[in-house]
Motif scaffolding. Structure first.
Motif, PDB file in Angstrom:
ATOM      1  N   ARG A 243       0.843  -1.192   0.000  1.00  0.00           N
ATOM      2  CA  ARG A 243       0.000   0.000   0.000  1.00  0.00           C
ATOM      3  C   ARG A 243       0.883   1.250   0.000  1.00  0.00           C
ATOM      4  NH1 ARG A 243      -3.712   2.190   5.048  1.00  0.00           N
ATOM      5  NH2 ARG A 243      -4.797   3.853   3.908  1.00  0.00           N
ATOM      6  N   PRO A 244       0.501   2.294  -0.731  1.00  0.00           N
ATOM      7  CA  PRO A 244       1.293   3.526  -0.688  1.00  0.00           C
ATOM      8  C   PRO A 244       1.241   4.182   0.682  1.00  0.00           C
ATOM      9  CG  PRO A 244      -0.740   3.882  -1.913  1.00  0.00           C
ATOM     10  CD  PRO A 244      -0.652   2.404  -1.655  1.00  0.00           C
ATOM     11  N   VAL A 245       2.329   4.843   1.032  1.00  0.00           N
ATOM     12  CA  VAL A 245       2.410   5.629   2.264  1.00  0.00           C
ATOM     13  C   VAL A 245       2.824   7.037   1.882  1.00  0.00           C
ATOM     14  CG1 VAL A 245       3.598   5.950   4.468  1.00  0.00           C
ATOM     15  CG2 VAL A 245       2.992   3.636   3.707  1.00  0.00           C
ATOM     16  N   LEU A 246       2.088   8.013   2.363  1.00  0.00           N
ATOM     17  CA  LEU A 246       2.461   9.408   2.157  1.00  0.00           C
ATOM     18  C   LEU A 246       2.869   9.979   3.512  1.00  0.00           C
ATOM     19  CD1 LEU A 246       2.840  11.855   0.425  1.00  0.00           C
ATOM     20  CD2 LEU A 246       0.389  12.315   0.557  1.00  0.00           C
ATOM     21  N   PHE A 247       4.176  10.098   3.704  1.00  0.00           N
ATOM     22  CA  PHE A 247       4.675  10.734   4.912  1.00  0.00           C
ATOM     23  C   PHE A 247       4.462  12.240   4.794  1.00  0.00           C
ATOM     24  CE2 PHE A 247       7.273   6.859   4.574  1.00  0.00           C
ATOM     25  CZ  PHE A 247       7.063   6.312   5.837  1.00  0.00           C
ATOM     26  N   VAL A 248       4.206  12.870   5.920  1.00  0.00           N
ATOM     27  CA  VAL A 248       4.078  14.326   5.966  1.00  0.00           C
ATOM     28  C   VAL A 248       4.947  14.836   7.104  1.00  0.00           C
ATOM     29  CG1 VAL A 248       1.871  14.849   4.866  1.00  0.00           C
ATOM     30  CG2 VAL A 248       1.880  13.856   7.139  1.00  0.00           C
ATOM     31  N   SER A 249       5.661  15.891   6.831  1.00  0.00           N
ATOM     32  CA  SER A 249       6.534  16.427   7.860  1.00  0.00           C
ATOM     33  C   SER A 249       6.611  17.939   7.740  1.00  0.00           C
ATOM     34  CB  SER A 249       7.929  15.811   7.771  1.00  0.00           C
ATOM     35  OG  SER A 249       8.681  16.111   8.949  1.00  0.00           O
TER      36      SER A 249
ATOM     37  N   HIS B 166      14.409  17.318   9.623  1.00  0.00           N
ATOM     38  CA  HIS B 166      13.314  16.592   8.983  1.00  0.00           C
ATOM     39  C   HIS B 166      13.794  15.453   8.093  1.00  0.00           C
ATOM     40  CE1 HIS B 166      14.571  20.202   6.804  1.00  0.00           C
ATOM     41  NE2 HIS B 166      14.475  19.460   5.715  1.00  0.00           N
ATOM     42  N   GLU B 167      15.116  15.390   7.787  1.00  0.00           N
ATOM     43  CA  GLU B 167      15.626  14.327   6.924  1.00  0.00           C
ATOM     44  C   GLU B 167      16.058  13.081   7.705  1.00  0.00           C
ATOM     45  OE1 GLU B 167      15.634  14.058   3.683  1.00  0.00           O
ATOM     46  OE2 GLU B 167      14.731  16.039   3.400  1.00  0.00           O
ATOM     47  N   VAL B 168      16.100  13.164   9.022  1.00  0.00           N
ATOM     48  CA  VAL B 168      16.586  12.030   9.817  1.00  0.00           C
ATOM     49  C   VAL B 168      15.745  10.773   9.603  1.00  0.00           C
ATOM     50  CG1 VAL B 168      16.785  11.191  12.207  1.00  0.00           C
ATOM     51  CG2 VAL B 168      17.867  13.346  11.538  1.00  0.00           C
ATOM     52  N   PRO B 169      14.399  10.835   9.697  1.00  0.00           N
ATOM     53  CA  PRO B 169      13.634   9.603   9.461  1.00  0.00           C
ATOM     54  C   PRO B 169      13.847   9.026   8.068  1.00  0.00           C
ATOM     55  CG  PRO B 169      12.275  11.222  10.589  1.00  0.00           C
ATOM     56  CD  PRO B 169      13.522  11.930  10.152  1.00  0.00           C
ATOM     57  N   ARG B 170      14.021   9.876   7.062  1.00  0.00           N
ATOM     58  CA  ARG B 170      14.255   9.369   5.705  1.00  0.00           C
ATOM     59  C   ARG B 170      15.551   8.553   5.662  1.00  0.00           C
ATOM     60  NH1 ARG B 170      13.087  12.083   0.362  1.00  0.00           N
ATOM     61  NH2 ARG B 170      12.943  14.041   1.478  1.00  0.00           N
TER      62      ARG B 170
ATOM     63  N   TRP C 204       6.221   5.026  -1.726  1.00  0.00           N
ATOM     64  CA  TRP C 204       6.213   5.766  -0.477  1.00  0.00           C
ATOM     65  C   TRP C 204       6.837   7.135  -0.744  1.00  0.00           C
ATOM     66  CZ3 TRP C 204       7.660   2.432   4.416  1.00  0.00           C
ATOM     67  CH2 TRP C 204       6.794   1.332   4.490  1.00  0.00           C
ATOM     68  N   GLY C 205       6.169   8.196  -0.296  1.00  0.00           N
ATOM     69  CA  GLY C 205       6.654   9.543  -0.568  1.00  0.00           C
ATOM     70  C   GLY C 205       6.540  10.439   0.645  1.00  0.00           C
ATOM     71  N   ILE C 206       7.055  11.649   0.518  1.00  0.00           N
ATOM     72  CA  ILE C 206       7.041  12.623   1.601  1.00  0.00           C
ATOM     73  C   ILE C 206       6.646  13.990   1.049  1.00  0.00           C
ATOM     74  CG2 ILE C 206       9.555  12.848   1.275  1.00  0.00           C
ATOM     75  CD1 ILE C 206       7.777  13.631   4.566  1.00  0.00           C
ATOM     76  N   LEU C 207       5.786  14.701   1.771  1.00  0.00           N
ATOM     77  CA  LEU C 207       5.427  16.086   1.469  1.00  0.00           C
ATOM     78  C   LEU C 207       5.549  16.909   2.751  1.00  0.00           C
ATOM     79  CD1 LEU C 207       2.213  15.881  -0.780  1.00  0.00           C
ATOM     80  CD2 LEU C 207       4.528  16.488  -1.498  1.00  0.00           C
ATOM     81  N   PHE C 208       5.817  18.198   2.572  1.00  0.00           N
ATOM     82  CA  PHE C 208       5.877  19.120   3.699  1.00  0.00           C
ATOM     83  C   PHE C 208       4.674  20.044   3.643  1.00  0.00           C
ATOM     84  CE2 PHE C 208      10.074  17.536   3.100  1.00  0.00           C
ATOM     85  CZ  PHE C 208      10.585  17.410   4.386  1.00  0.00           C
ATOM     86  N   TYR C 209       4.157  20.402   4.807  1.00  0.00           N
ATOM     87  CA  TYR C 209       2.903  21.147   4.856  1.00  0.00           C
ATOM     88  C   TYR C 209       3.016  22.446   5.649  1.00  0.00           C
ATOM     89  CZ  TYR C 209       2.656  18.959   9.487  1.00  0.00           C
ATOM     90  OH  TYR C 209       2.943  18.543  10.758  1.00  0.00           O
ATOM     91  N   ASP C 210       4.229  22.860   6.013  1.00  0.00           N
ATOM     92  CA  ASP C 210       4.358  24.009   6.911  1.00  0.00           C
ATOM     93  C   ASP C 210       4.910  25.258   6.223  1.00  0.00           C
ATOM     94  OD1 ASP C 210       6.876  22.782   6.589  1.00  0.00           O
ATOM     95  OD2 ASP C 210       7.587  23.545   8.516  1.00  0.00           O
ATOM     96  N   LEU C 211       4.858  25.315   4.897  1.00  0.00           N
ATOM     97  CA  LEU C 211       5.299  26.495   4.166  1.00  0.00           C
ATOM     98  C   LEU C 211       4.098  27.280   3.649  1.00  0.00           C
ATOM     99  CD1 LEU C 211       8.229  24.991   2.053  1.00  0.00           C
ATOM    100  CD2 LEU C 211       8.398  26.296   4.179  1.00  0.00           C
ATOM    101  N   HIS C 212       4.292  28.565   3.458  1.00  0.00           N
ATOM    102  CA  HIS C 212       3.253  29.422   2.885  1.00  0.00           C
ATOM    103  C   HIS C 212       2.876  28.929   1.492  1.00  0.00           C
ATOM    104  CE1 HIS C 212       1.129  33.024   1.591  1.00  0.00           C
ATOM    105  NE2 HIS C 212       1.935  33.114   0.556  1.00  0.00           N
ATOM    106  N   GLN C 213       1.586  28.747   1.260  1.00  0.00           N
ATOM    107  CA  GLN C 213       1.075  28.350  -0.047  1.00  0.00           C
ATOM    108  C   GLN C 213       0.168  29.473  -0.555  1.00  0.00           C
ATOM    109  OE1 GLN C 213       0.361  27.443  -3.228  1.00  0.00           O
ATOM    110  NE2 GLN C 213       1.273  25.538  -2.493  1.00  0.00           N
TER     111      GLN C 213
END
Length: 307
Positions: free
Chosen positions: A123-129, A135-139, A196-205
């Motif tokens: 199953r796909p996993v979308l990590f969010v950080s 933030h790169e340590v878990p990767r 499996w991927g990663i996106l960041f959500y804490d920047l101005h959009q």
């Protein structure tokens, strides 16, 4: 349509800045990894941040979020924030050394069972950080056990820094997709195929929903939640939390965000990050202009309406 080529002075300045940074890296490379990281943290606090205007930006953000904070406390928190920022930059540009440094660090958290099940079910996993701690340590730790983590990243305006950092990200493990229409389509297909991927959500959009973050309205991307819902991906937050010695980390894989509408899911993500900031306020990168639209609203007198 190709973007216009930068002017010759801009290209020369970009190259000179990158050459200066590479010279600094080369000079610090004579030091072992841990003293090198500490040294770049100190340089960021006392030299780089004042020149780049980061110290002023951090203080402005802190004064908006915590207006009652005393001046001395704000100054101290600003310095600790910039020290973490500098350490993170050095760690991530010296990615091979960071990987060796992290040997023996264990992944932990309520989300590990979700990852194990996702491996079994393909199953796909979308990590969010967020830009918190490192933030790169878990990767790094997931890559060390064979997991490939792709991601979208925002290119640097300086193409030399951009090329360097893109190669750094790719070397850690996973496909790198550049922010933009083509990159977003590629990343969506990657998830659809079980990646499996990663996106960041804490920047101005700029065109994001207006959601509360740290008590202030902030334009926020809800794309991570939308992609997770569309491709039935587990939406799993991770955090690399710097420990008191400034060098070791806890790598936390949190429990997945329950499926709901995208705005509600993103509000849960904000709450998770706010809890981490409450525990370690110096580890969030206050250098970002997270409340850019709110600042504009204050200047113009036109309120920013929350969704």
């Amino acid at each position: 349509m190709m973007p216009p080529r930068p002017s010759l002075p801009k290209r020369l300045l970009d190259r000179l800045r990158y050459m200066a940074f590479r010279a600094l890296l080369a000079g610090l490379s004579v030091l072992p990894f841990s003293p090198r990281v500490r040294a770049f943290g100190w340089l960021t606090v006392h030299v780089i941040a004042p020149l780049a205007g980061y110290r002023r930006r951090v203080r402005r953000n802190l004064s908006m979020v915590w207006p009652d904070m005393g001046g001395a406390e704000r100054q101290a928190l600003t310095s600790r924030t910039l020290d973490n920022f500098g350490r993170t930059v050095m760690e991530n540009f010296c990615h091979a050394d960071l990987g060796r440094h992290l040997q023996g660090t264990a992944l932990e958290g309520d989300g590990l069972a979700t990852l194990e099940k996702a491996r079994r079910d393909k199953r796909p996993v979308l990590f969010v950080s967020a830009h918190f701690g490192n933030h790169e340590v878990p990767r790094h730790l997931l890559a060390a056990q064979g997991d490939r983590i792709g991601g979208i990243y925002r290119p640097f305006t300086n193409p030399h820094f951009d090329d360097h950092y893109r190669r750094t990200l790719a070397s850690v493990g996973g496909t790198v997709f550049v922010q933009g229409r083509e990159g977003t389509v590629g990343f969506a297909r990657y998830l659809q195929g079980g990646g499996w991927g990663i996106l960041f959500y804490d920047l101005h959009q700029p065109r994001g929903d207006v959601l509360d973050f740290m008590g202030l309205p902030a334009r926020t991307a809800t794309s991570a939640a939308k992609l997770a819902l569309k491709y039935d991906a587990a939406l799993v937050p991770w955090f690399g939390i710097r420990q008191p010695d400034g060098l070791r980390f806890r790598a936390i894989i949190e429990a997945p965000i329950p499926p709901d509408d995208p705005v509600t899911m993103t509000r849960v993500l904000h709450a998770r990050l706010e809890a981490r900031i409450a525990d370690h306020p110096e580890q969030w990168m206050w250098v970002h202009r997270r409340w850019k639209s709110h600042e504009k609203a204050l200047r113009t007198g036109v309120p920013l309406l929350r969704d």
